[in-house]
Design a protein around this motif. Structure first.
Motif: not given
Length: 839
Positions: A416-419, A429-438, A630-631, A677-680
């Motif tokens: 669980n992380q929030i950027l 842009w970072r969520t796209i890269r992190q989700s593919v990395a995961i 998310i906020n 779960v990745i939130g921004t």
């Protein structure tokens, strides 16, 4: 009192470069100011903390402005004071003027070399207190309160706490790490970490390299979260190929081969085996972390479990360079042995605590050289207590060093992380890269350094969950908004029209849907085609007659307009039930069922009897849910009772797993352990402080600040975009705060932007955002961008107003108004940028 050395501020290396005299002077001065202003630790106007950006500093903040403190730069330490805006620096030749006055003109900061400060008897102390009092009189609630550290207030005001601080500063790095761990032991008792001793004991009980059934022996091993999924997948495949696996592990434990060579050979051999065992899989996950667990559990006297994240952090804390991947574990063992021999074994309190815990429990492995203890110390301190920016990392490679273009990936992705950060910092842009990395780490490693990111984005699009993807999607994307509800996110009753009639059915939200997909054990490649064929057949034959699973009671199956099964018992005593395609698919995929078992089982048996289903194990078993903004939603209302189930140790299969009964469907529900779960969140829209406290506790927060340095080499005229963005953000820091700065991403869409592209960024991105920041006052935009983008409107010579007797008529002519303008050509744009960069 006892300070909590587990606080993340103690992972600030420069704190220990300062002499004790510097601390004494700074704390004495701060104590005088706080006492004379009668400021308490809980005063909302006050924030005391450390910062490290362009300089390294201890700061006291009143409201939104620095009130004092010190900073060091190039080895020299300066005290910083706030004074009146018209203060004459000439009255004391020790003072330095390193900054302009604050924009309101009422106060300013002045500096003095620490060595010039004469302590609490310094004649300038009167001016320091008067300046602090002036700053406090103009301060509201501090926007830096979220960074306030109560402990620093105690260190300033309490002599005992001050002594603890001073004693801590002079410790060696290793002694500080152990002290931080002991501080945490007093608070938690290590209760979350004893499982490692249990796993080691069970490994030693079951491991037998000569076992007649080697595959069955492997099935009895348990590594919990010490290994990531790729490593576990290799072990699962090894059970099916026992003799090849036996040879593999025999080579791992061959002490006649140097350690680094063994690790490299096992990495390469593991990749070759997994490709042979399961064509299409390329990475076996047999890296230094995985292999270290086998080695250490097998022989704790000579090996210790390893993880890249705390190894790298420990090296940096010691001021040494970490080795490259493939050579790290040997270096790590050298550091661990030094830590054990020279520090751990000499700490009688620490040894006594662990010996008392281990000796009385037969379920715990013996740890003769304290290698598990050393690993536990490094993990709890660097990965938990002092980790201020947790991020993902996938498996380490054994390739030569490569300088990463972005943040490194860690061994285990954060569940669980929030950027968070201001607009334009590249969060999405970072969520796209992190989700593919995961989800697809091999693909990410192959394409992560490509400059245009198109390959990563293409793979992201392929992995998005869609209704027609046959269950192969792995990533879901949603955006929270003010009207988002639990019923939209988890499940709720929704109206639907069937045969012209309005009915109400329980509909799954995006979170429930992706949880169900993550629970699936396999793919049914031809499920949808066979399902569609069958429901047409059932409709044409006017239904299907079956009997219940156990009691063999007859029931009739029809299909409604939505393509769902409608089940009606023949005796008529019970009303009809609807079984949706999604629920039927889930049962076929996973065998999991919470209700309608009597009907689902015979329907599924008939489905399998009629059709030959092609099953395929899941290649990638990680799923990602991205929650943008998310906020902006009511998080407590949207997640409801599921907020607790998000915690890693409450997930399905975890040590403290929890289940709930959902309020609408009455299904028993868990959150799968393989759902990330990745939130921004945009901090300009709402600060982190405003988030529900329950959410903050359950998510790791990764800050994404503006990074002007990423714009180095890009110019518009004579000015670099790096300098332009830095100047804009410098002004926004004074007028607003860090949460209302501007990110670098908006300037990065073109490799070599011209004046038209830059003009579009200002017109479409920056200026609309500044209108939001300074609603109703475009003059403040002028303070940020200069006269090339904002001009003052002059009242025409002849009054434009109607002839009307009003007492304020004459005052209107003195009113100042501003309007935003946009340069229309290259010359005007060049001039506007020049004016922006000028003071």
């Amino acid at each position: 009192m006892k300070l909590s050395f587990s606080h993340p501020i103690f992972n600030t290396p420069w704190l220990y470069d300062l002499p004790l005299e510097a601390w004494a002077k700074a704390f004495d001065l701060a104590e005088v100011v706080l006492r004379r202003l009668a400021l308490k630790a809980d005063d909302p106007r006050l924030a005391i903390t450390f910062r490290q950006d362009s300089t390294e500093r201890f700061v006291v903040v009143f409201g939104g402005k620095y009130a004092g403190g010190f900073y060091q730069e190039n080895g020299q330490v300066f005290l910083r004071f706030v004074v009146a805006g018209d203060f004459d620096l000439g009255i004391d030749d020790r003072l330095l003027d390193l900054e302009e006055p604050f924009k309101d003109g009422q106060t300013r900061l002045v500096y003095m070399a620490l060595e010039d400060w004469q302590g609490i008897n310094d004649p300038f102390l009167v001016e320091v207190v008067n300046g602090a009092r002036l700053a406090l009189s103009r301060a509201g609630r501090s926007n830096q309160r979220k960074h306030h550290v109560d402990m620093l207030y105690d260190v300033i005001m309490d002599p005992n706490a001050r002594k603890e601080w001073m004693d801590w500063i002079v410790l060696s790095p290793q002694e500080r790490i152990i002290a931080a761990h002991k501080s945490n032991l007093r608070e938690s008792g290590n209760k979350e970490e004893w499982y490692k001793w249990e796993l080691a004991a069970r490994f030693q009980q079951h491991w037998d390299l000569e076992a007649p059934d080697f595959g069955e022996m492997l099935s009895r091993l348990d590594f919990s979260n010490l290994l990531y999924n790729q490593s576990i997948s290799f072990i699962n495949e090894a059970r099916v190929h026992p003799e090849e696996a036996r040879a593999y592990y025999r080579a791992l434990f061959d002490e006649s081969v140097p350690l680094d060579d063994r690790l490299k050979q096992c990495k390469q051999h593991g990749d070759a085996l997994i490709q042979a065992w399961h064509p299409g899989w390329k990475n076996a996950g047999q890296d230094e972390r995985c292999l270290s667990v086998f080695l250490s559990f097998h022989d704790l006297e000579h090996y210790a479990p390893y993880k890249a994240s705390f190894y790298v952090a420990y090296c940096r804390y010691l001021g040494i360079s970490p080795k490259r991947a493939g050579l790290r574990y040997g270096h790590y063992l050298e550091l661990v042995n030094d830590l054990v021999a020279n520090y751990i074994t000499r700490d009688e309190e620490l040894i006594r605590f662990y010996q008392e815990a281990i000796s009385g429990n037969e379920a715990y492995a013996r740890d003769p050289q304290h290698h598990l203890l050393a690993q536990n110390i490094l993990y709890t301190v660097f990965d938990q207590l002092w980790n201020t920016s947790p991020e993902d990392d996938s498996e380490e490679t054994f390739a030569p060093d490569i300088v990463p273009k972005e943040e490194p990936m860690h061994d285990s992705p954060v569940l669980n992380q929030i950027l968070y950060g201001p607009p334009g910092t590249g969060k999405t842009w970072r969520t796209i890269r992190q989700s593919v990395a995961i989800v697809d780490p091999d693909y990410f490693q192959k394409h992560k350094d490509e400059p245009d990111n198109q390959a990563i984005k293409k793979r992201f699009d392929e992995l998005l969950i869609r209704p027609d993807d046959g269950g192969k999607g792995r990533i879901a994307f949603t955006t929270f908004h003010q009207s988002m509800s639990y019923e939209d996110f988890v499940e709720g009753i929704k109206p639907e029209a069937i045969d012209g009639q309005i009915t109400y059915a329980i509909k799954q939200g995006i979170f429930r849907q992706i949880c169900d997909l993550a629970e699936a054990k396999k793919f049914i490649l031809n499920f949808d085609s066979h399902y569609d064929e069958w429901i047409v057949e059932i409709q044409e034959s006017e239904g299907l007659d079956l009997v219940t699973h156990k009691l063999k009671k007859p029931f009739h199956v029809d299909v409604n307009a939505a393509g769902s099964f409608v089940v009606t018992p023949k005796n008529g005593a019970i009303s009809s039930q609807v079984i949706s395609r999604d629920r039927f698919r889930k049962y076929i995929y996973s065998g999991q069922i919470q209700r309608s078992r009597s009907y689902l089982t015979p329907i599924a048996e008939e489905f399998r009897r009629k059709f030959s289903l092609v099953e395929e194990p899941k290649t990638y078993d990680r799923f990602v849910l991205i929650i943008d903004e998310i906020n902006r939603g009511n998080v407590a209302g949207i997640f409801g009772e599921l907020i607790t189930l998000l915690e890693p140790d409450k997930r399905a299969g975890a040590r403290n797993e929890l289940t709930i009964t959902l309020p609408y469907s009455r299904d028993v529900f868990q959150v799968p352990a393989n759902l990330y779960v990745i939130g921004t969140m945009n901090t300009a829209d709402r600060s982190v402080e405003a988030l529900d406290a329950a959410l903050r506790r359950r998510f790791h927060f990764s800050e994404m600040p503006p990074k002007p340095r990423l714009l180095a080499g890009k110019f518009i005229g004579e000015y670099s975009l790096e300098a332009i963005l830095s100047r804009i953000n410098e002004r926004l820091l004074w007028l607003k705060d860090m949460d209302h700065t501007i990110g670098h991403a908006w300037f990065m869409e073109q490799d070599a932007p011209g004046w038209k592209e830059i003009r579009n960024v200002f017109r479409d991105k920056i200026i609309p955002l500044l209108h939001e920041y300074f609603f109703g006052d475009p003059g403040l935009i002028g303070l940020v961008l200069g006269p090339g983008f904002v001009k003052r409107l002059e009242m025409p010579g002849q009054s434009p107003f109607a002839s009307f007797d009003h007492p304020g008529r004459d005052l209107v002519h003195d009113k100042v108004r501003y309007t935003v303008i946009m340069p229309e050509n290259e010359e005007e744009m060049t001039r506007a940028i020049h004016q922006l960069m000028s003071n």
